[in-house]
Design a protein around this motif. Structure first.
Motif, short mmCIF file in Angstrom:
data_model
loop_
_atom_site.label_atom_id
_atom_site.label_comp_id
_atom_site.label_asym_id
_atom_site.label_seq_id
_atom_site.Cartn_x
_atom_site.Cartn_y
_atom_site.Cartn_z
N LEU A 132 0.98 -1.10 -0.29
CA LEU A 132 -0.15 0.21 -0.24
C LEU A 132 0.45 1.32 0.52
CD1 LEU A 132 -2.68 0.88 0.69
CD2 LEU A 132 -2.64 1.23 2.69
N MET A 133 2.06 0.76 0.29
CA MET A 133 2.66 2.39 0.69
C MET A 133 4.29 2.69 -0.77
SD MET A 133 4.32 1.74 4.76
CE MET A 133 5.29 3.43 4.84
N VAL A 134 3.83 1.72 -0.94
CA VAL A 134 4.20 3.09 -2.57
C VAL A 134 3.57 2.61 -3.64
CG1 VAL A 134 6.01 0.63 -2.08
CG2 VAL A 134 4.67 -0.67 -3.37
N LEU A 135 2.03 2.27 -3.21
CA LEU A 135 1.05 2.70 -4.26
C LEU A 135 1.71 4.26 -4.99
CD1 LEU A 135 -2.14 0.46 -3.71
CD2 LEU A 135 -0.13 0.41 -5.35
N GLU A 136 0.79 4.35 -5.87
CA GLU A 136 0.90 6.54 -6.28
C GLU A 136 -0.80 6.81 -5.24
OE1 GLU A 136 -0.51 9.38 -9.58
OE2 GLU A 136 0.09 6.87 -10.33
N GLY A 137 0.18 7.86 -4.73
CA GLY A 137 -0.75 7.99 -4.19
C GLY A 137 -0.87 7.77 -2.10
N SER A 138 -0.01 7.13 -2.14
CA SER A 138 0.12 5.97 -0.68
C SER A 138 0.23 7.25 0.05
CB SER A 138 1.18 5.35 -0.66
OG SER A 138 2.54 6.00 -1.16
N SER A 139 0.69 8.56 0.01
CA SER A 139 0.78 9.00 1.97
C SER A 139 -0.57 9.10 2.26
CB SER A 139 1.29 10.60 1.32
OG SER A 139 0.79 11.07 0.11
N ALA A 140 -1.47 9.55 1.34
CA ALA A 140 -2.94 9.34 1.52
C ALA A 140 -3.64 8.83 2.14
CB ALA A 140 -4.18 10.62 0.73
N LEU A 141 -3.41 7.67 1.69
CA LEU A 141 -3.63 6.10 1.95
C LEU A 141 -3.47 5.99 3.43
CD1 LEU A 141 -3.86 3.83 -1.44
CD2 LEU A 141 -6.17 4.98 -0.42
N LEU A 142 -1.79 6.41 3.57
CA LEU A 142 -1.31 5.64 4.48
C LEU A 142 -1.69 6.36 5.49
CD1 LEU A 142 0.12 3.88 5.64
CD2 LEU A 142 2.25 5.78 5.50
N GLU A 143 -1.99 7.87 5.36
CA GLU A 143 -3.00 9.20 6.32
C GLU A 143 -4.08 8.17 6.73
OE1 GLU A 143 -2.58 12.46 4.97
OE2 GLU A 143 -0.38 12.89 5.03
N GLU A 144 -4.57 8.03 5.72
CA GLU A 144 -6.06 7.53 6.12
C GLU A 144 -6.94 6.20 6.95
OE1 GLU A 144 -10.48 5.04 3.62
OE2 GLU A 144 -9.44 7.29 2.86
N TRP A 145 -5.46 5.33 7.04
CA TRP A 145 -5.49 3.77 7.09
C TRP A 145 -4.78 4.37 8.86
CZ3 TRP A 145 -1.57 1.62 9.55
CH2 TRP A 145 -1.59 0.32 10.13
N THR A 146 -3.98 5.04 8.79
CA THR A 146 -3.62 5.10 10.27
C THR A 146 -4.69 6.46 11.06
OG1 THR A 146 -1.48 5.80 9.22
CG2 THR A 146 -1.49 6.99 11.08
N ALA A 147 -5.94 7.09 10.73
CA ALA A 147 -6.44 7.75 11.80
C ALA A 147 -8.04 6.43 11.64
CB ALA A 147 -7.05 8.43 10.41
N ARG A 148 -7.18 5.46 10.70
CA ARG A 148 -8.97 4.90 11.32
C ARG A 148 -8.37 3.46 12.38
NH1 ARG A 148 -9.58 0.33 9.19
NH2 ARG A 148 -8.34 0.23 7.21
N VAL A 149 -7.05 3.62 12.32
CA VAL A 149 -6.19 2.66 13.14
C VAL A 149 -6.15 3.85 14.28
CG1 VAL A 149 -4.31 1.28 14.53
CG2 VAL A 149 -5.17 1.21 11.92
N ARG A 150 -5.89 4.54 14.48
CA ARG A 150 -5.90 5.29 15.98
C ARG A 150 -7.39 5.40 16.68
NH1 ARG A 150 -1.31 8.16 17.14
NH2 ARG A 150 0.41 8.13 15.45
N ALA A 151 -8.09 5.97 15.60
CA ALA A 151 -9.44 5.79 15.98
C ALA A 151 -9.87 4.29 16.80
CB ALA A 151 -10.57 6.56 14.89
#
Length: 366
Positions: free
Chosen positions: A268-287
């Motif tokens: 997931l981290m190497v996909l184009e636009g991965s930073s936005a995807l990673l931020e979304e994933w991180t926010a969901r896990v933090r919640a």
């Protein structure tokens, strides 16, 4: 060509066959002349046809005599799977030839003589099986004669179609109904999630499928090295992907059809636009983690230290493990991972003889 004395028994014939095939399998094919290679390939195809005829005859006698019962197997198919170690698909193909040879004795005779490939013979039987039973022997004879005179498969298909059309004069509706009733598609899942697709398509379905595959399987340029079969596979996959993405499929249990895609965090981290995807994933896990932590705190302290952010990183940053996560995150699993990280860090600092108290040192971080 030197003459070879014929075997005096079935056992001797099998030993000679095994010896001959062993010699060819071990031979250095690169040292053969091109003429020898060509002759070998042609002869092996004849041997394959004769082998099919021999196996069919022996298996037919073995089946009628219920020889499989001596090994406590309930059917010839089960015996083949258990005793000859073939796959279920191969066992089905072998037993199908027993029935096919009984219905098409002329074809079986041509195979036994090595005058036609097994694939051609099977195809001709498939065509004439669609004819009325009293028409099959004549149709087999016509097609076998044409094949013996050098007609290719395309020509044989046209001839078979003409025979089929003439066999049911004045009954086009019944003809179409029969083709519709014979329709079938089977998808069998194999090891690793791969699949094997079998089908008997009606003329209408075959026409539509052929048109779609032709449109989606064109070569992608001179650098496209895929075979036609591979391009057809990729075309089928693309057709299914477009169908799902178009939202045209009927709902199931009130929900639209979805294609679930599983991807690891690393991918997931190497996909184009991965930073936005990673931020979304991180926010969901933090919640999720915050909710888990809040639920635990509502029941009183369990003796652990709840750490977050820089404080958690300071304790666990050099833990000797690199966990990876795919799919949904289970907060309870994260809790166990962090406990192990803290335990490893504590033992590294305090020495191997120090044990972590069950009530004093288990911290958790997000």
């Amino acid at each position: 060509m030197s003459s070879v004395a014929p075997p005096s028994s079935a056992v001797e014939a099998l030993e000679m066959l095994r010896s001959a095939m062993g010699y060819l399998a071990a031979a250095d094919a690169t040292a053969m002349a091109a003429d020898t290679q060509a002759q070998s390939l042609q002869m092996l195809e004849q041997v394959n046809s004769m082998g099919t005829a021999a196996r069919t005859a022996i298996l037919g006698a073995f089946t009628s005599g219920q020889g499989y019962c001596a090994d406590a197997d309930y059917s010839p198919r089960a015996w083949l799977i258990n005793r000859t170690r073939v796959t279920r698909g191969a066992a089905v193909a072998y037993t199908a030839w027993v029935r096919r040879a009984a219905a098409h004795p002329e074809v079986a005779a041509v195979l036994a003589a090595g005058e036609m490939s097994e694939s051609y013979a099977r195809t001709i039987c498939t065509w004439t099986d669609k004819l009325p039973e009293d028409c099959r022997p004549d149709a087999d004879e016509i097609l076998l004669t044409a094949a013996g005179n050098g007609m290719d498969l395309r020509g044989l298909a046209g001839l078979a179609g003409e025979i089929y059309a003439r066999s049911l004069p004045g009954k086009p509706d019944e003809d179409r109904d029969q083709a519709f009733e014979d329709r079938s598609v089977r998808l069998e899942m194999t090891f690793g999630g791969a699949g094997v697709l079998h089908g008997d398509l009606s003329p209408e379905c075959a026409a539509v499928v052929g048109t779609v595959l032709d449109a989606l399987s064109a070569p992608a340029g001179a650098e496209d090295t895929r075979s036609q079969a591979q391009r057809f596979h990729d075309g089928l996959q693309e057709a299914m992907r477009r169908l799902v993405a178009a939202g045209l499929l009927p709902e199931r249990a009130g929900q639209p059809v979805k294609a679930w895609v599983h991807i690891s965090l690393a991918d997931l981290m190497v996909l184009e636009g991965s930073s936005a995807l990673l931020e979304e994933w991180t926010a969901r896990v933090r919640a999720q983690w915050a909710g888990h932590r809040a639920a635990a705190s509502a029941g009183g302290s369990d003796g652990g230290a709840w750490l977050d952010g820089d404080a958690a990183e300071a304790i666990a940053c050099d833990a000797a493990m690199a966990p990876f996560v795919t799919g949904e995150v289970n907060p309870a699993a994260l809790e166990d991972l962090v406990r192990l990280c803290v335990l490893c860090r504590y033992r590294h600092n305090a020495g191997s003889t120090t044990r972590l108290s069950s009530t004093g040192g288990a911290g958790r971080s997000s």
